[in-house]
Design a protein around this motif. Structure first.
Motif, PDB file in Angstrom:
ATOM      1  N   UNK A  22      32.794  80.073 -31.965  1.00  0.00           N
ATOM      2  CA  UNK A  22      34.190  80.579 -31.115  1.00  0.00           C
ATOM      3  C   UNK A  22      34.257  80.177 -29.694  1.00  0.00           C
ATOM      4  N   UNK A  23      32.973  80.072 -29.001  1.00  0.00           N
ATOM      5  CA  UNK A  23      32.767  79.437 -27.599  1.00  0.00           C
ATOM      6  C   UNK A  23      33.178  78.189 -27.658  1.00  0.00           C
ATOM      7  N   UNK A  24      32.779  77.245 -28.591  1.00  0.00           N
ATOM      8  CA  UNK A  24      33.295  75.966 -28.279  1.00  0.00           C
ATOM      9  C   UNK A  24      34.908  75.784 -28.583  1.00  0.00           C
ATOM     10  N   UNK A  25      35.355  76.808 -29.677  1.00  0.00           N
ATOM     11  CA  UNK A  25      36.638  76.500 -29.939  1.00  0.00           C
ATOM     12  C   UNK A  25      37.641  77.166 -28.937  1.00  0.00           C
ATOM     13  N   UNK A  86      32.062  69.204 -36.932  1.00  0.00           N
ATOM     14  CA  UNK A  86      31.573  68.740 -35.655  1.00  0.00           C
ATOM     15  C   UNK A  86      31.912  67.220 -35.508  1.00  0.00           C
ATOM     16  N   UNK A  87      31.746  66.556 -36.568  1.00  0.00           N
ATOM     17  CA  UNK A  87      31.956  65.035 -36.532  1.00  0.00           C
ATOM     18  C   UNK A  87      33.345  64.668 -36.302  1.00  0.00           C
ATOM     19  N   UNK A 149      34.960  83.334 -23.604  1.00  0.00           N
ATOM     20  CA  UNK A 149      34.022  82.900 -23.012  1.00  0.00           C
ATOM     21  C   UNK A 149      34.475  81.301 -23.156  1.00  0.00           C
ATOM     22  N   UNK A 150      34.931  80.715 -24.121  1.00  0.00           N
ATOM     23  CA  UNK A 150      34.825  79.589 -24.231  1.00  0.00           C
ATOM     24  C   UNK A 150      36.168  79.136 -23.468  1.00  0.00           C
ATOM     25  N   UNK A 151      37.189  79.902 -23.618  1.00  0.00           N
ATOM     26  CA  UNK A 151      38.544  79.761 -22.672  1.00  0.00           C
ATOM     27  C   UNK A 151      38.331  79.615 -21.300  1.00  0.00           C
ATOM     28  N   UNK A 175      29.167  70.218 -30.319  1.00  0.00           N
ATOM     29  CA  UNK A 175      27.977  70.772 -30.370  1.00  0.00           C
ATOM     30  C   UNK A 175      27.863  72.172 -30.867  1.00  0.00           C
ATOM     31  N   UNK A 176      28.889  73.146 -30.643  1.00  0.00           N
ATOM     32  CA  UNK A 176      28.816  74.263 -31.101  1.00  0.00           C
ATOM     33  C   UNK A 176      28.947  74.487 -32.686  1.00  0.00           C
TER      34      UNK A 176
END
Length: 429
Positions: A22-25, A86-87, A149-151, A175-176
């Protein structure tokens, strides 16, 4: 913090895996549209068309990928699909044409829908039925905290507004998902169930009419999602006297509300009967929220509009949390234990469909019709919530009358045999 962080064991590991994603998203959601338009050079029509087609295909892929999780084990399939996502995200770093973008989006959407189904099946296999809704509430709180956090990190990329900053944000999202694979290695293996019914189709959920009706009603309720992300920002800017920063303020309010109170509300749901009542109540609350949003356009005072919007947003997030609590219990409770993956894939496709049809439907209703459109939308929530109880009772009767699976021998992987304390999937009540 006890209402945000789940208890130790598989629940906490599942929450950690979803937190990393979710941080990466969060960064991806904030930056992706501008990256695709400014850096890749795509038009808004191309971006919207590709996303529409991608999520349509993803909604169809959720059921077979969920079935694969049932047959091959949800942990392994969840890890595989997380790596594939991820890919797909990493490929966005290199696409420079519409055709390549379209292909990457389709792969991304299919992996995301399948991953959601596999994770739900994994949760069902690791957590006893009585605690699944509670655990799902913890995961929802965790996801919202990670998105916030990601936003914020994505906001830094927007401020810098450079190719390098956008590439960094997307690389962080890729990476997340890889990090989530490493986290899921800490989960025990869920033994694959071998229960079968003679003559039953592989994708039995596609012939389960009562479950389809329940899923359809849930999809209608999920229209609150594009309401928050697409319609409400346009409404605030175009139809109210409120300042533009209210768009961000209401999204923060929504996120904080879910993080702090979702688990508390979910604790009230104990079975399918209480879940149905909760969804019915959520329909009433969401109707009231729509009525309040309609009022925000009346008058010429900016601060009065701000007050009305805040009240409406508080009512809306309360209805959203009620819906989540009841919906999760219903989705798990009506699914056969041996088919949680395909059933969760079907149930979860409502999210993709709501995101597909929601923006066009809701912008037509709300921005085209104004206050009456808000009331029509609220009426949809009210009607779907009221119909959920009868639909759930129909599904329960159909399930009780269905042939019971006969046990068949299944080879259990060595990794599963080595973990005798692993919770066994049981038939939810």
């Amino acid at each position: 913090m006890s209402r945000i962080i789940p208890p130790g064991g598989p629940q906490r590991v599942l929450a950690l895996a979803q937190l990393t994603n979710s941080v990466g998203d969060g960064a991806y959601y904030v930056c992706s549209a501008l990256y695709f338009s400014r850096i890749v050079g795509l038009t808004p029509t191309q971006i919207g068309g590709a996303l529409t087609l991608g999520w349509a295909i993803g909604a169809c892929a959720g059921v077979p990928l969920g079935h694969l999780a049932d047959r091959r084990g949800p942990r392994g399939i969840a890890m595989l699909l997380s790596g594939a996502t991820a890919a797909a995200v990493a490929s966005f770093l290199f696409v420079r044409s519409f055709s390549a973008f379209l292909l990457a989006v389709c792969v991304y959407a299919c992996c995301q829908c399948g991953l959601a189904a596999a994770r739900q099946a994994l949760l069902a296999g690791l957590v006893e039925p009585a605690r699944r809704t509670e655990t799902r509430a913890y995961l929802q709180s965790t996801v919202n905290a990670g998105l916030a956090v990601g936003a914020a990190l994505g906001g830094i990329a927007l401020h810098l507004d450079s190719k390098e900053s956008y590439l960094t944000a997307l690389a962080m999202d890729a990476a997340s998902f890889l990090l989530a694979v490493l986290v899921m290695l800490r989960l025990p293996v869920v033994p694959v169930s071998g229960g079968t019914v003679k003559g039953e189709p592989r994708l039995a959920v596609l012939r389960d009419a009562p479950y389809a009706v329940v899923s359809l009603l849930n999809m209608v309720m999920l229209l609150y999602m594009p309401l928050l992300s697409v319609v409400l920002p346009l409404w605030i800017v175009e139809r109210t006297e409120a300042p533009g920063w209210m768009v961000s303020a209401l999204l923060v309010l929504n996120t904080v509300g879910v993080v702090l109170f979702q688990v508390r509300l979910a604790a009230r749901v104990k079975d399918l009967a209480s879940a149905s009542r909760t969804v019915r109540l959520s329909g009433v609350v969401l109707f009231l929220a729509c009525a309040a949003f309609a009022l925000s356009a009346m008058g010429t005072s900016p601060w009065m509009a701000v007050v009305v919007l805040v009240v409406a947003a508080c009512v809306q997030v309360f209805g959203e949390m009620l819906l989540g609590s009841g919906s999760w219990e219903i989705g798990f409770g009506l699914a056969p234990a041996a088919k949680q993956g395909q059933y969760q894939g079907f149930y979860g496709s409502g999210t993709a469909v709501a995101r597909l049809i929601g923006p066009l439907l809701l912008t037509t209703l709300v921005l085209g019709w104004g206050a009456p459109g808000w009331l029509v939308l609220g009426g949809l929530f009210l009607a779907a919530g009221a119909a959920m109880g009868p639909a759930v009772r129909w599904a329960e009767r159909a399930r009780a009358a269905a042939p019971q699976p006969r046990a068949t021998p299944v080879a259990v992987p060595r990794s599963a045999e080595a973990q005798p304390t692993e919770p066994q999937p049981t038939e939810p009540q």
